[in-house]
Design an enzyme around this catalytic site. Structure first.
Site, PDB file in Angstrom:
ATOM      1  CG  ASN A   7      -1.780   1.165   1.380  1.00 38.66           C
ATOM      2  OD1 ASN A   7      -1.883   1.975   0.447  1.00 38.66           O
ATOM      3  ND2 ASN A   7      -2.417   1.319   2.535  1.00 38.66           N
ATOM      4  CD1 TRP A   8       3.961   1.020  -2.177  1.00 40.90           C
ATOM      5  CD2 TRP A   8       3.943   1.568  -4.354  1.00 40.90           C
ATOM      6  NE1 TRP A   8       4.762   0.117  -2.838  1.00 40.90           N
ATOM      7  CE2 TRP A   8       4.778   0.429  -4.178  1.00 40.90           C
ATOM      8  CE3 TRP A   8       3.788   2.077  -5.642  1.00 40.90           C
ATOM      9  CZ2 TRP A   8       5.435  -0.190  -5.245  1.00 40.90           C
ATOM     10  CZ3 TRP A   8       4.443   1.464  -6.699  1.00 40.90           C
ATOM     11  CH2 TRP A   8       5.262   0.351  -6.502  1.00 40.90           C
ATOM     12  CE  LYS A   9      -0.458   3.334   4.695  1.00 39.61           C
ATOM     13  NZ  LYS A   9      -0.530   3.494   6.128  1.00 39.61           N
ATOM     14  CG  HIS A  94      -6.235   1.964   4.978  1.00 37.43           C
ATOM     15  ND1 HIS A  94      -5.829   2.993   5.804  1.00 37.43           N
ATOM     16  CD2 HIS A  94      -5.215   1.087   4.939  1.00 37.43           C
ATOM     17  CE1 HIS A  94      -4.598   2.752   6.217  1.00 37.43           C
ATOM     18  NE2 HIS A  94      -4.201   1.596   5.708  1.00 37.43           N
ATOM     19  CD  GLU A 162      -3.712  -2.204   7.501  1.00 37.47           C
ATOM     20  OE1 GLU A 162      -2.570  -2.371   7.064  1.00 37.47           O
ATOM     21  OE2 GLU A 162      -4.373  -1.190   7.246  1.00 37.47           O
ATOM     22  N   GLY A 171       6.948   5.103   8.403  1.00 33.77           N
ATOM     23  CA  GLY A 171       7.889   4.123   8.928  1.00 33.77           C
ATOM     24  C   GLY A 171       8.069   4.164  10.428  1.00 33.77           C
ATOM     25  CB  SER A 210       4.786  -1.184  12.191  1.00 31.12           C
ATOM     26  OG  SER A 210       4.275   0.119  12.404  1.00 31.12           O
ATOM     27  N   GLY A 231       2.594  -0.869   4.355  1.00 29.26           N
ATOM     28  CA  GLY A 231       2.619   0.508   3.884  1.00 29.26           C
ATOM     29  C   GLY A 231       4.032   0.976   3.615  1.00 29.26           C
TER      30      GLY A 231
HETATM   31  P1  PGA Z   1       2.510   0.623   7.622  1.00 29.81           P
HETATM   32  O1  PGA Z   1       1.048   0.777   6.946  1.00 29.81           O
HETATM   33  O2  PGA Z   1       3.089  -0.657   7.102  1.00 29.81           O
HETATM   34  O3  PGA Z   1       3.271   1.838   7.162  1.00 29.81           O
HETATM   35  O4  PGA Z   1       2.301   0.586   9.086  1.00 29.81           O
HETATM   36  C1  PGA Z   1       0.192  -0.308   6.835  1.00 29.81           C
HETATM   37  C2  PGA Z   1      -1.140   0.104   6.249  1.00 29.81           C
HETATM   38  O5  PGA Z   1      -1.716   1.092   6.729  1.00 29.81           O
HETATM   39  O6  PGA Z   1      -1.637  -0.524   5.315  1.00 29.81           O
END
Ligand code: PGA
Length: 248
Positions: A7-9, A94, A162, A171, A210, A231
């Site tokens: 998930n590159w947001k 999400h 999640e 991060g 994370s 993410g």
């Molecule tokens: P993250 O995000 O790995 O940066 O904690 C995960 C997500 O929200 O899909």
């Protein structure tokens, strides 16, 4: 089959996304046993990444879809457009969308739209830190599943647990311990069995929050979780490829 959903947001611009996608293609393990890799670029980067992954083993998904698939809906993300661009998946519900006001009722409708357009929805559920502290983690997650999946008639479905408190900011974050995550995985499985009966066994369950290349195997044990939703760590091609390799 294990799954990594990247998930590159909004971490990467369209150009950066295409560069990372190209690098990722080069670094992914060649093995045919390779884990399924799904990338979710930002909406504006979908077309650029679609050009890179088209016809490859890497699948494409949208980070969000709207109820409207076309017509008078300014500024929305159309499931029909996502499909035309080559998406096979759509992330739905999400926590960063729920924070913007998405309710379980809306998320349920979005699941239907995804299924109607032939996209496999990846439904996100998870409790906030406050809900966990109040002893309401299980009630929250089971409630989200019930409200969004009761009467589910669609086909393929992926569910991601999640915990909101474990999701990183660029991060920085602290993952749930595998024990905490596994305990909720059992709760989610049981709820899915009640809601979906025999179809529940086909649902892949992902852990998100994370995850890094170093930790991914601790969560994706095949019993509790069949994959991970990642993410920040997935925005680096090397790290993302390592995660896929770690699941072989
Ligand atoms: P993250 O995000 O790995 O940066 O904690 C995960 C997500 O929200 O899909």
């Amino acid at each position: 089959m294990r799954t990594i959903v990247a998930n590159w947001k909004l971490y990467l611009t369209p150009r950066e996304s295409a560069v990372v996608a190209r690098r990722l293609m080069k670094r992914l393990p060649r093995s045919t046993r390779s884990a399924l890799t799904v990338v979710l670029p930002s909406t504006s980067a979908l077309a650029a990444v679609a050009d890179v992954v088209r016809g490859t083993r890497v699948k494409l998904g949208s980070q969000n879809i709207d109820l409207a698939t076309s017509g008078a809906a300014t500024g929305q993300v159309s499931a029909r457009d996502a499909k035309e661009l080559g998406c096979a998946y759509a992330l739905v519900g999400h926590s960063e969308r729920r924070k913007e006001g998405e309710t379980d009722a809306l998320i349920k409708e979005k699941l239907g739209v995804a299924a109607d357009e032939g996209l496999t929805p990846i439904l996100c559920v998870g409790e906030t830190a406050r809900q966990r502290k109040a002893g309401a983690a299980i009630r929250t997650v089971v409630g989200q599943l019930k409200k969004t999946l009761t009467g589910w008639q669609g086909g393929k479905l992926v569910v991601a647990y999640e915990p909101v408190w474990a999701i990183s900011k660029a991060g920085r974050g602290a993952a749930a311990s595998p024990d905490v995550a596994f305990a909720m995985a059992r709760v989610v499985r049981a709820a899915l069995k009640k809601l979906l009966k025999a179809r529940a066994s086909r649902v892949h369950l992902l852990y998100g929050g994370s995850v890094t290349a170093r930790t991914v195997r601790q969560y994706v044990d095949g019993t509790h979780f069949q994959g991970a939703l990642v993410g920040f760590a997935s925005t680096k091609a090397d790290e993302c490829a390592k995660m896929v390799a770690a699941l072989l």
